[in-house]
Each structure stands twice: as C-alpha cells, then as structure tokens.
Design a protein around this motif. Structure first.
Motif, mmCIF file in Angstrom:
data_model
loop_
_atom_site.group_PDB
_atom_site.id
_atom_site.type_symbol
_atom_site.label_atom_id
_atom_site.label_comp_id
_atom_site.label_asym_id
_atom_site.label_seq_id
_atom_site.Cartn_x
_atom_site.Cartn_y
_atom_site.Cartn_z
ATOM 1 N N LYS A 1 -25.716 -113.898 -12.115
ATOM 2 C CA LYS A 1 -26.766 -113.565 -11.656
ATOM 3 C C LYS A 1 -26.400 -113.553 -9.893
ATOM 4 O O LYS A 1 -26.857 -112.260 -9.320
ATOM 5 N N ASP A 2 -25.291 -114.280 -9.540
ATOM 6 C CA ASP A 2 -25.051 -114.081 -8.192
ATOM 7 C C ASP A 2 -24.085 -112.580 -8.225
ATOM 8 O O ASP A 2 -24.419 -112.099 -6.963
ATOM 9 N N SER A 3 -23.401 -112.400 -9.030
ATOM 10 C CA SER A 3 -22.482 -111.015 -9.153
ATOM 11 C C SER A 3 -23.680 -109.819 -9.007
ATOM 12 O O SER A 3 -23.278 -108.911 -8.457
ATOM 13 N N SER A 4 -24.591 -109.834 -9.945
ATOM 14 C CA SER A 4 -25.551 -108.914 -9.975
ATOM 15 C C SER A 4 -26.279 -108.835 -8.704
ATOM 16 O O SER A 4 -26.635 -107.714 -8.306
ATOM 17 N N GLY A 5 -26.711 -109.924 -7.858
ATOM 18 C CA GLY A 5 -27.274 -109.988 -6.530
ATOM 19 C C GLY A 5 -26.510 -109.367 -5.768
ATOM 20 O O GLY A 5 -26.910 -108.301 -4.837
ATOM 21 N N GLU A 6 -25.092 -109.551 -5.431
ATOM 22 C CA GLU A 6 -24.262 -109.078 -4.722
ATOM 23 C C GLU A 6 -23.968 -107.344 -4.992
ATOM 24 O O GLU A 6 -24.145 -106.570 -3.911
ATOM 25 N N ALA A 7 -24.068 -107.253 -6.088
ATOM 26 C CA ALA A 7 -24.081 -105.550 -6.289
ATOM 27 C C ALA A 7 -25.314 -104.998 -5.880
ATOM 28 O O ALA A 7 -25.102 -103.743 -5.234
ATOM 29 N N VAL A 8 -26.200 -105.479 -6.266
ATOM 30 C CA VAL A 8 -27.477 -104.864 -5.679
ATOM 31 C C VAL A 8 -27.446 -104.496 -4.236
ATOM 32 O O VAL A 8 -27.940 -103.535 -3.636
ATOM 33 N N ASP A 9 -27.225 -105.714 -3.493
ATOM 34 C CA ASP A 9 -26.951 -105.406 -2.087
ATOM 35 C C ASP A 9 -26.259 -104.552 -1.763
ATOM 36 O O ASP A 9 -26.467 -103.626 -0.667
ATOM 37 N N ARG A 10 -24.863 -104.504 -2.223
ATOM 38 C CA ARG A 10 -23.819 -103.297 -1.901
ATOM 39 C C ARG A 10 -24.503 -101.786 -1.943
ATOM 40 O O ARG A 10 -24.306 -101.203 -1.341
ATOM 41 N N VAL A 11 -25.043 -101.628 -3.308
ATOM 42 C CA VAL A 11 -25.807 -100.450 -3.691
ATOM 43 C C VAL A 11 -26.807 -99.903 -2.644
ATOM 44 O O VAL A 11 -26.997 -99.049 -2.073
ATOM 45 N N LYS A 12 -27.762 -101.169 -2.270
ATOM 46 C CA LYS A 12 -29.048 -100.862 -1.207
ATOM 47 C C LYS A 12 -28.333 -100.598 0.157
ATOM 48 O O LYS A 12 -28.875 -99.579 0.728
ATOM 49 N N GLY A 13 -27.264 -101.321 0.629
ATOM 50 C CA GLY A 13 -26.616 -101.115 1.841
ATOM 51 C C GLY A 13 -26.032 -99.633 1.992
ATOM 52 O O GLY A 13 -26.154 -98.873 2.867
ATOM 53 N N GLU A 14 -25.196 -99.138 0.886
ATOM 54 C CA GLU A 14 -24.678 -98.082 0.810
ATOM 55 C C GLU A 14 -25.722 -96.841 0.695
ATOM 56 O O GLU A 14 -25.867 -95.904 1.605
ATOM 57 N N LEU A 15 -26.910 -96.973 0.047
ATOM 58 C CA LEU A 15 -27.952 -95.919 0.050
ATOM 59 C C LEU A 15 -28.742 -96.015 1.464
ATOM 60 O O LEU A 15 -28.951 -94.631 1.912
ATOM 61 N N GLN A 16 -28.836 -97.195 2.073
ATOM 62 C CA GLN A 16 -29.362 -97.024 3.393
ATOM 63 C C GLN A 16 -28.345 -96.390 4.399
ATOM 64 O O GLN A 16 -28.870 -95.602 5.156
ATOM 65 N N ALA A 17 -26.995 -96.538 4.343
ATOM 66 C CA ALA A 17 -26.179 -95.818 5.135
ATOM 67 C C ALA A 17 -26.270 -94.230 4.856
ATOM 68 O O ALA A 17 -26.193 -93.670 5.812
#
Length: 139
Positions: free
Chosen positions: A85-101
């Motif tokens: 759960k923690d790993s998937s949450g971190e991955a979602v946050d990274r992808v979201k950040g990259e998409l925003q950038a």
C-alpha cells in the motif's frame, strides 16, 4: 516478519497434527473443506465415528496449539499489505508529480511560442487526418 519457509513449515506441521489425529485424511480431503468448519467436522464424524463435540474439541486444541503460527502468518500478511500500500501510494504520487511537471512545461511552451504551438498542432492534426483517410480508403 515470517519467511515463506516458516509459514509453510507451520502449515505442514498443522496438517501433520490433523492427520495424526485422524489418519484417514489426506491432503486432497483437507483442501476440500477449506473454510467450512461444520462440513469438515461432519466428515470427520462420518469417518471416525466420534461425536461432534469430540471432533470440535480436538480441532480447538489444535487451533490453540497453532495459534502463534497462525498469528505470525496474519502479521506477515498485514506487513506485506502495508508495504504494498505504501509503495503504490508513493508510485502514484511520483507519477502525479511528473504529469504535473510535464503539463506545466507544455503550458509554458505554448505561452512562450504560441504560433509554433498552433503550427505543430495543425501539422499533427493534418497527419492524423491523412492516416485516418488512408486507413478508411483501404477498407
């Protein structure tokens, strides 16, 4: 955290104790009663002639004896779930950040070079239209 070998060893030992108590059971039969306690007890009664209470007490004793192993399995499963759960949450946050950038970069590019951006969009639309027309014509 329990290793897979420890968990497998505990399960093998529990199956061995059940077989020791009721020798006529085999692995296939133990799998057949997965999760259905009453059906399992009834089957053992048929095979051994023991009463429902005798069978239930023996199973309760085995459960008590193997409670630490079962608890360890439950704790290990919970730890694996929490890690996933923690790993998937971190991955979602990274992808979201990259998409925003990337979105911010694209927006900046369109603002600084609007004519070129319109030309690129027009060219991409033209190429896509030609490809669609060729595909439809070939059918």
């Amino acid at each position: 955290m329990a290793t897979q070998d420890q968990i497998q060893g505990g399960w093998t030992e529990l199956k061995g104790k059940v077989k020791e108590a009721w020798g006529q059971l085999n692995d296939d039969e133990l799998r057949d009663f997965r999760g259905n306690f009453d059906q399992f007890v009834g089957w053992i009664q048929q095979q051994t002639g023991q009463t429902h209470d005798e069978v239930a007490k023996c199973l309760a004793d085995l459960e008590q004896q193997f409670r630490p192993v079962l608890q360890q399995v439950a704790n290990t499963a919970r730890e694996y779930y929490d890690q996933a759960k923690d790993s998937s949450g971190e991955a979602v946050d990274r992808v979201k950040g990259e998409l925003q950038a990337q979105h911010a970069r694209a927006e900046k590019l369109v603002r600084t070079r609007p004519v070129e951006s319109v030309a690129v969009a027009f060219g991409a639309g033209l190429v896509a239209g030609v490809v669609v027309a060729l595909v439809l014509r070939s059918k």
